[in-house]
Design a protein around this motif. Structure first.
Motif, short mmCIF file in Angstrom:
data_model
loop_
_atom_site.label_atom_id
_atom_site.label_comp_id
_atom_site.label_asym_id
_atom_site.label_seq_id
_atom_site.Cartn_x
_atom_site.Cartn_y
_atom_site.Cartn_z
N LEU A 81 -11.27 10.52 -9.06
CA LEU A 81 -9.92 10.93 -8.69
C LEU A 81 -10.00 11.33 -7.18
O LEU A 81 -8.81 11.11 -6.58
N ILE A 82 -10.84 11.98 -6.73
CA ILE A 82 -11.01 12.37 -5.40
C ILE A 82 -10.73 11.22 -4.30
O ILE A 82 -10.41 11.12 -3.16
N LEU A 83 -12.00 10.25 -4.69
CA LEU A 83 -12.03 9.04 -3.72
C LEU A 83 -10.85 8.25 -3.70
O LEU A 83 -10.46 7.77 -2.75
N VAL A 84 -9.78 8.31 -4.75
CA VAL A 84 -8.71 7.48 -4.83
C VAL A 84 -7.71 8.20 -3.50
O VAL A 84 -7.02 7.37 -2.76
N LYS A 85 -7.72 9.41 -3.35
CA LYS A 85 -6.98 10.22 -2.30
C LYS A 85 -7.42 10.11 -0.90
O LYS A 85 -6.71 10.31 -0.18
N VAL A 86 -8.52 9.72 -1.04
CA VAL A 86 -9.35 9.31 0.44
C VAL A 86 -9.26 7.86 0.61
O VAL A 86 -8.89 7.38 1.86
N LEU A 87 -9.27 6.76 -0.26
CA LEU A 87 -9.19 5.37 -0.03
C LEU A 87 -8.04 5.07 0.06
O LEU A 87 -7.85 4.14 0.96
N ALA A 88 -6.90 5.58 -0.72
CA ALA A 88 -5.57 4.73 -0.63
C ALA A 88 -4.90 5.23 0.79
O ALA A 88 -4.36 4.19 1.16
N PRO A 89 -5.18 6.09 1.42
CA PRO A 89 -4.65 6.38 2.86
C PRO A 89 -5.13 5.16 3.78
O PRO A 89 -4.53 4.75 4.81
N GLY A 90 -6.36 4.74 3.54
CA GLY A 90 -6.90 3.53 4.26
C GLY A 90 -5.98 2.53 4.18
O GLY A 90 -5.99 1.55 5.33
N PHE A 91 -5.45 1.96 3.31
CA PHE A 91 -4.37 0.95 3.25
C PHE A 91 -3.04 1.53 3.63
O PHE A 91 -2.42 0.77 4.16
N TYR A 92 -2.31 2.49 3.25
CA TYR A 92 -1.01 2.94 3.68
C TYR A 92 -1.06 3.25 5.01
O TYR A 92 0.18 3.16 5.76
N ALA A 93 -2.14 3.75 5.99
CA ALA A 93 -2.04 4.07 7.17
C ALA A 93 -1.63 2.73 7.87
O ALA A 93 -1.19 2.67 8.89
N ARG A 94 -2.26 1.51 7.46
CA ARG A 94 -2.05 0.11 8.02
C ARG A 94 -0.72 -0.33 7.29
O ARG A 94 -0.58 -1.56 7.49
N GLN A 95 -0.08 0.36 6.53
CA GLN A 95 1.12 0.23 5.92
C GLN A 95 1.01 -1.32 4.95
O GLN A 95 2.06 -2.15 4.89
N ASP A 96 -0.21 -1.32 4.14
CA ASP A 96 -0.37 -2.34 3.30
C ASP A 96 -0.08 -1.52 1.88
O ASP A 96 -0.74 -0.69 1.51
N ILE A 97 0.92 -2.10 1.51
CA ILE A 97 1.45 -1.40 0.02
C ILE A 97 0.92 -2.27 -1.13
O ILE A 97 0.68 -1.67 -2.01
N ALA A 98 1.21 -3.56 -0.93
CA ALA A 98 0.93 -4.41 -1.96
C ALA A 98 -0.55 -4.12 -2.81
O ALA A 98 -0.87 -4.37 -3.79
N THR A 99 -1.57 -4.12 -1.78
CA THR A 99 -2.90 -4.22 -2.50
C THR A 99 -3.31 -2.94 -3.38
O THR A 99 -3.79 -3.20 -4.40
N PRO A 100 -2.74 -1.81 -2.87
CA PRO A 100 -3.33 -0.64 -3.90
C PRO A 100 -2.25 -0.77 -5.17
O PRO A 100 -2.69 -0.26 -6.18
N VAL A 101 -0.94 -1.57 -4.99
CA VAL A 101 -0.40 -1.34 -6.22
C VAL A 101 -1.05 -2.20 -7.20
O VAL A 101 -1.11 -2.00 -8.43
N ARG A 102 -1.46 -3.55 -6.79
CA ARG A 102 -2.18 -4.34 -7.88
C ARG A 102 -3.26 -3.54 -8.54
O ARG A 102 -3.63 -3.80 -9.62
N PHE A 103 -4.12 -2.77 -7.66
CA PHE A 103 -5.22 -2.14 -8.13
C PHE A 103 -4.81 -0.97 -9.11
O PHE A 103 -5.38 -0.86 -10.11
N ALA A 104 -3.71 -0.39 -8.57
CA ALA A 104 -3.02 0.66 -9.68
C ALA A 104 -2.39 0.09 -10.88
O ALA A 104 -2.51 0.60 -12.22
#
Length: 543
Positions: A394-417
């Motif tokens: 749960l905590i790792l998701v909050k750290v790793l997801a910003p790694g994608f969103y900071a680069r404005q990559d939305i699609a990749t985390p959505v697939r994983f979600a």
């Protein structure tokens, strides 16, 4: 450039460092990420302590009953929307674009983005709130269909929802203000803001409840009052940095359109855990009475470490990652992620072990009073142990997801979600019969670990994160310290029956629990010290 000289422990090149940020007047200021994390965690700790006080009062006064089930359903829906729209998808889409404008655009362009975003967000949230109030019966029927069989329970839930639903408007604008303040590295006010909601609950439970019928209706009014107070706190903070918005409708503004485009897929990507909680509420509404409340009380305990570490790390990492992306500095970007991941394992592992081993003492000490009986303790303990399995995920998701969103990559985390969400429901079907409501908690935790694994692998495959040397030794040392701490707590903690027997001596309960927590923390960090860990290992110099 970051310091690349590695001392004995290689984390030093990737940890907290003064990061240059530009003030509204154009002056560069230094922000130490480790210091910022300590500050945000400190305010989050205050929020969690007042939150525990609020849960203690709610459990003591109302227990686990028809009325608490009604309130938790009525509050969970606007609270879910808060995390989806305000603190979830909106913040993840808004902060990178705001940071890009701040670092690359003119001051007038940045102010225009803030003004148009504020006006558009306020308009949309007002409409959503109005629809929520009008459609409250339909919403309850869909979100908690098991309540429909009890007319009185259904009616009180609808009434509570109509009071709590405008919270999404207040907290959405609060999240907007917090995103602006965090981007300008003003972390204190946004971190302190949740305390006001807890104080509202405490005040209404103590003084308003005797004057409303049923008394639990005071909890719904506490949500409304707390939302207003949280928004009001942001105004002077924005004024101090000369960024108080002048709201303007900006549906066609280029920056707003980019935010909206990013929000659409991010609604699922960053909020899969909350969607899982809502689906679990639907399932729990068909289980024995009290199931919704047991899951809620356990979730509140889980939010203590996830807030202090996960939310705090995500809060300070997203603006810094966004700036590193805007500056096209991949080494710093990867180093920030490495720092966040190591801190997550360092602090989340002992938290997960402590929650699992001390589940009965925690639940008993905090909740076993008044209407909260022995059966409620056991049921809440089982849910907490299920959640604890997935705490690190749960905590790792909050750290790793910003790694994608900071680069404005939305699609990749959505697939994983989506994968994680489907896995949650599959595990719900697998665990619900043998474990009941605790199986729902376990499914969420395991799915969070799956989501974190997919995010980590995706960052590495795309070259966005390159782990620094020394990870294997780091994990072995942290694991050894955690195992020693867990064994000590298991040996020292009295049996559950002894904690429950201390029901008439709450101060002894508190003292024993505090002693166990202190002994566990001391053993963990002393072991790390003997294994070579030093505070200096978590510092990094960056100019």
């Amino acid at each position: 450039m970051p310091n690349t000289a590695f001392p004995a422990f290689p984390l030093a090149a990737a940890t907290a460092a003064p990061v240059a940020v530009r003030s509204p007047g154009g002056i560069l200021e230094a922000v130490n990420l480790l210091g910022a994390l300590a500050k945000v965690s400190g305010f989050t700790l205050a929020s969690r302590i007042t939150g525990l006080a609020r849960e203690f009062l709610i459990a003591r006064a109302f227990g686990a009953s028809v009325y608490t089930d009604a309130f938790f359903v009525a509050f969970r829906i606007p609270n879910l929307l808060r995390r989806l729209f305000a603190e979830g998808a909106f913040s993840q889409a808004f902060v990178p674009i705001l940071a890009e404008s701040k670092n690359r655009g003119t001051e007038d362009e940045t102010r225009a983005l803030i003004n148009h975003t504020a006006g558009t967000l306020a308009g949309v949230l007002f409409v959503v709130s109005a629809i929520g109030v009008a459609a409250a019966p339909l919403i309850i029927y869909v979100s908690a269909p098991g309540f429909a069989a009890d007319g009185a329970k259904f009616a009180i839930t609808v009434e509570m929802l109509r009071i709590t639903f405008p919270y999404i408007l207040f907290i959405g604008l609060t999240a907007f203000a917090g995103a602006v303040l965090n981007t300008w590295s003003r972390f204190s006010v946004p971190a302190f803001t949740p305390v006001l909601l807890n104080l509202s609950f405490i005040g209404c439970a103590l003084w308003l409840a005797p004057h409303v019928d049923p008394p639990a209706m005071a909890l719904a009014w506490a949500v409304f009052i707390g939302g207003v107070a949280q928004l009001a706190l942001q105004v002077p903070a924005l004024a101090r940095i000369h960024l108080m918005p002048r709201p303007a409708w900006g549906w066609r503004h280029p920056g707003v359109r980019r935010i909206l485009k990013g929000m659409a897929p991010a609604l699922l990507g960053v909020s899969v855990a909350q969607i899982s909680l809502l689906l679990n509420t639907i399932i729990a509404s068909f289980l024995v009475s009290g199931s919704v409340s047991w899951l809620y009380y356990a979730d509140r305990l889980m939010e203590f470490p996830t807030g202090m570490l996960g939310v705090a790390l995500g809060t300070i990492l997203l603006p810094s990652l966004s700036k590193a992306a805007a500056d096209e500095d991949p080494a710093r970007y990867s180093g920030l992620l490495d720092w966040g991941l190591r801190l997550t394992f360092l602090l989340a592992l002992p938290s997960a072990i402590g929650l699992a081993v001390l589940a009965t003492p925690l639940v008993t000490t905090l909740y076993h009073y008044g209407a909260f009986g022995t059966g409620d303790v056991e049921a809440t303990r089982n849910a907490l142990m299920g959640y604890a399995v997935g705490l690190i995920g749960l905590i790792l998701v909050k750290v790793l997801a910003p790694g994608f969103y900071a680069r404005q990559d939305i699609a990749t985390p959505v697939r994983f979600a989506i994968v994680s969400l489907l896995a949650t429901q599959a595990m719900n079907a697998l665990f619900i019969l043998p474990l009941g409501h605790a199986g729902l908690a376990l499914a969420i935790g395991l799915a969070a670990c799956l989501n974190a694994g997919l995010l980590w692998r995706g960052l590495i495959k795309r070259g966005m994160y390159r782990p620094l040397p020394g990870w294997m030794g780091f994990l072995c040392k942290v694991g050894a310290a955690g195992a020693l701490m867990g064994g000590l707590l298991w040996w020292a903690a009295p049996a559950g029956e002894r904690w429950i027997a201390l029901g008439t001596q709450p101060l002894i309960r508190v003292a024993l629990l505090a002693g166990l927590v202190a002994a566990g923390a001391a053993s963990y960090f002393a072991t790390l010290g003997l294994l070579g860990f030093r505070l200096a290992d978590f510092r990094r110099t960056e100019r």
